[in-house]
Scaffold this active site. Structure first.
Site, PDB file in Angstrom:
ATOM      1  N   HIS A 289     -42.177  -7.695   0.706  1.00 17.40           N
ATOM      2  CA  HIS A 289     -41.202  -7.177  -0.273  1.00 17.40           C
ATOM      3  C   HIS A 289     -39.896  -6.770   0.408  1.00 17.40           C
ATOM      4  O   HIS A 289     -38.863  -6.642  -0.247  1.00 17.40           O
ATOM      5  CB  HIS A 289     -41.805  -6.053  -1.131  1.00 17.40           C
ATOM      6  CG  HIS A 289     -41.826  -4.695  -0.502  1.00 17.40           C
ATOM      7  ND1 HIS A 289     -42.950  -4.142   0.059  1.00 17.40           N
ATOM      8  CD2 HIS A 289     -40.858  -3.760  -0.357  1.00 17.40           C
ATOM      9  CE1 HIS A 289     -42.671  -2.931   0.525  1.00 17.40           C
ATOM     10  NE2 HIS A 289     -41.407  -2.675   0.275  1.00 17.40           N
TER      11      HIS A 289
ATOM     12  N   ASP B 242     -48.618  -8.558   0.846  1.00 14.37           N
ATOM     13  CA  ASP B 242     -47.238  -8.107   1.102  1.00 14.37           C
ATOM     14  C   ASP B 242     -46.978  -8.097   2.616  1.00 14.37           C
ATOM     15  O   ASP B 242     -46.855  -7.045   3.237  1.00 14.37           O
ATOM     16  CB  ASP B 242     -47.099  -6.688   0.511  1.00 14.37           C
ATOM     17  CG  ASP B 242     -45.679  -6.177   0.531  1.00 14.37           C
ATOM     18  OD1 ASP B 242     -44.772  -6.959   0.864  1.00 14.37           O
ATOM     19  OD2 ASP B 242     -45.483  -4.974   0.213  1.00 14.37           O
TER      20      ASP B 242
ATOM     21  N   SER C 248     -41.547   1.071   4.718  1.00 14.38           N
ATOM     22  CA  SER C 248     -42.202  -0.187   4.367  1.00 14.38           C
ATOM     23  C   SER C 248     -42.056  -1.202   5.482  1.00 14.38           C
ATOM     24  O   SER C 248     -40.999  -1.312   6.096  1.00 14.38           O
ATOM     25  CB  SER C 248     -41.586  -0.792   3.118  1.00 14.38           C
ATOM     26  OG  SER C 248     -42.284  -0.356   2.008  1.00 14.38           O
TER      27      SER C 248
END
Ligand code: ARG
Length: 374
Positions: A169, A229, A321
C-alpha cells in the site's frame, strides 16, 4: 575502480594475497588496488534445524557430503523457490561449508551477515528513543512532490544491499497523487532534523535512488484486509554496508515468538511523525481473537497475516507502514512481519496487523533471483 560485477557485497581485506586466491573463483569480484577491497556474493541467511549459522547457496557452493543426503534431507535443506534448477538447487548450508570455488574455501564475511547490530550498547532498556546505530536496516521511503520537496511516506527494511522490503500500500498510485513520485530510500538515519554538516548523523546517511519496485501480484488495493500487502523496492545502487546501514535477516519459518520489537519514525501521541527513531516492544496477539475483533469491522484477517500489540500506548502507527515487526533469535534480528494496517493506534484490544514474512520468503527470493541480484 574497475567494476566487473555489481552482484557482490563489498568488504575490505588488508592483504593483496587474498585477491590472488579469489581471482579464479566462479563469481565475479571487484578488486581495487588502491583500496585493497574485494567483493563477495551476497547470500541470504537461512534456518537449519539445529539453528547453526547458515546461508542459502547453490548446492555446488556447499561442501556437504552429497552421498549422505537422501531426497528428504535435500528437501529439508532447500531454501529457494521450489521450481529452482534441479541440478543446482539452492540449499541451506552451514557457513563453514560454503565455498566460492574448489578447493580454496572462504565464507562470507561478517559484513554479509544479516540481523547484526555492531555498535549498539542497548543502554536504553524499555526506553522509547532508539540508539543511533540501532536497527540499521530501517529505511525512510522518500517521495518527491511537484515542487521537488522530499516527503517521508513510509518505512522500508533493507534485506539485501539493494533491496528494500515494504508494504504494497506504500507504493500504490494514490500515494503518487498524495505525496508525489517514489524517489529514494534513505538509510542510516536517526534524527531526521539533523542538518549540521559535520555531525555524524549526516555522515552515516545513505540516500539511494529507487530503480524499480515490485508489488506482490495478489495484493488488491481495494480490499479491506490488505492481504498480501508486501512489495520490494530495488535500489539503483547497492548500499554500502556499515555500522549504520546493514540488512536484517528474514524469518523463514513460523516461530514461537514471545515479544516483538518495532521501530521507526511514524506518528506518535503528539506528532504526526517523529523526528527521532523510536522503538517499542509489543506482544504477539492471538490470531483467533484478533480475527474475531477485526471481523466486527468487516475486515477478514487471513492466515498470512499476524497480529501483535493490542496494548494501550504501544503500537506502530501512520508512517511506520512497510517497516519490520522484528524478533531477536540467537543474537540476530529477524523480520517476522511487515507493518500493514490497524484500527487507530495504541488502542487497548486492537492489535496491529502485519504481513507474515515466512509466507513470502519464496516470493522475495524469486524476485531477487529474477532481477539477477543474488
Ligand atoms: N497503515 C499505516 C501506515 O500506512 C500503519 C498502520 C499500523 N497501525 C497500527 N495500529 N498498528 O503507516
Amino acid at each position: 575502480m574497475t567494476i566487473m560485477s555489481v552482484q557482490c557485497l563489498k568488504y575490505s581485506v588488508t592483504k593483496l594475497l587474498l585477491f590472488a586466491l579469489l581471482a579464479h573463483q566462479q563469481f565475479n569480484y571487484i578488486f581495487t588496488a588502491n583500496t585493497e577491497s574485494v567483493e563477495v556474493p551476497f547470500f541470504f541467511s537461512c534456518q537449519l534445524i539445529n539453528d547453526a549459522d547458515a546461508y542459502c547457496v547453490p548446492i555446488k557452493n556447499c561442501q556437504i557430503d552429497l552421498k549422505s543426503l537422501n531426497e528428504s534431507d535435500l528437501n529439508e535443506r532447500r531454501c529457494g523457490p521450489s521450481n529452482e534448477n534441479r541440478k543446482n538447487p539452492l540449499v541451506c548450508c552451514e557457513t563453514n561449508l560454503v565455498v566460492f570455488s574448489q578447493p580454496k574455501t572462504t565464507t562470507p564475511t561478517s559484513s554479509a551477515k544479516c540481523g547484526v547490530q555492531s555498535i549498539v550498547s542497548n543502554r536504553i532498556i524499555g526506553g522509547e528513543t532508539a540508539e543511533e546505530a540501532e536497527f540499521p536496516w530501517l529505511g525512510r521511503i522518500l517521495r518527491r512532490d511537484s515542487i521537488g520537496d522530499l516527503i517521508f511516506s513510509c518505512t522500508g527494511t533493507l534485506i539485501h544491499p539493494n533491496v528494500v522490503l515494504t508494504a504494497a500500500h506504500c507504493l500504490e498510485s494514490k500515494e503518487l497523487v498524495e505525496n508525489g513520485e517514489l524517489y529514494a530510500v534513505s538509510l542510516g538515519e536517526h534524527e531526521t532534523s539533523c542538518s549540521s554538516p559535520d555531525s555524524s548523523c549526516l555522515n552515516n546517511k545513505q540516500t539511494i535512488v529507487v530503480s524499480e519496485y515490485v508489488i506482490h501480484p495478489d495484493y488488491d488495493s481495494n480490499s479491506y484486509n490488505h492481504a498480501n500487502d508486501i512489495s520490494l523496492i530495488i535500489l539503483k545502487n547497492r548500499a554500502n554496508i556499515t555500522d549504520y546501514v546493514s540488512p536484517i535477516c528474514l524469518l523463514e519459518k513460523n516461530a514461537n515468538v514471545v515479544e516483538y520489537t518495532v521501530s521507526g519514525w511514524g506518528r506518535t501521541n503528539n506528532e504526526s511523525s517523529s523526528v527521532i527513531k523510536k522503538k517499542t516492544v509489543i506482544p504477539p496477539y492471538s490470531w483467533t481473537l484478533c480475527s474475531q475483533k477485526y471481523q466486527s469491522v468487516n475486515v477478514t484477517i487471513t492466515k498470512k497475516q499476524i497480529c501483535a500489540g493490542g496494548v494501550r500506548g504501544k503500537d506502530t502507527c501512520q508512517g511506520d507502514s512497510g517497516g519490520p515487526l522484528m524478533t531477536l533469535k540467537n543474537g540476530r534480528w529477524y523480520a517476522a512481519g511487515v507493518v500493514s494496517i490497524g484500527v487507530g493506534c495504541g488502542t487497548e484490544g486492537w492489535p496491529g496487523i502485519y504481513i507474515n514474512i515466512p509466507n513470502y520468503v519464496d516470493w522475495i527470493k524469486e524476485v531477487i533471483r529474477v532481477k539477477n541480484l543474488l
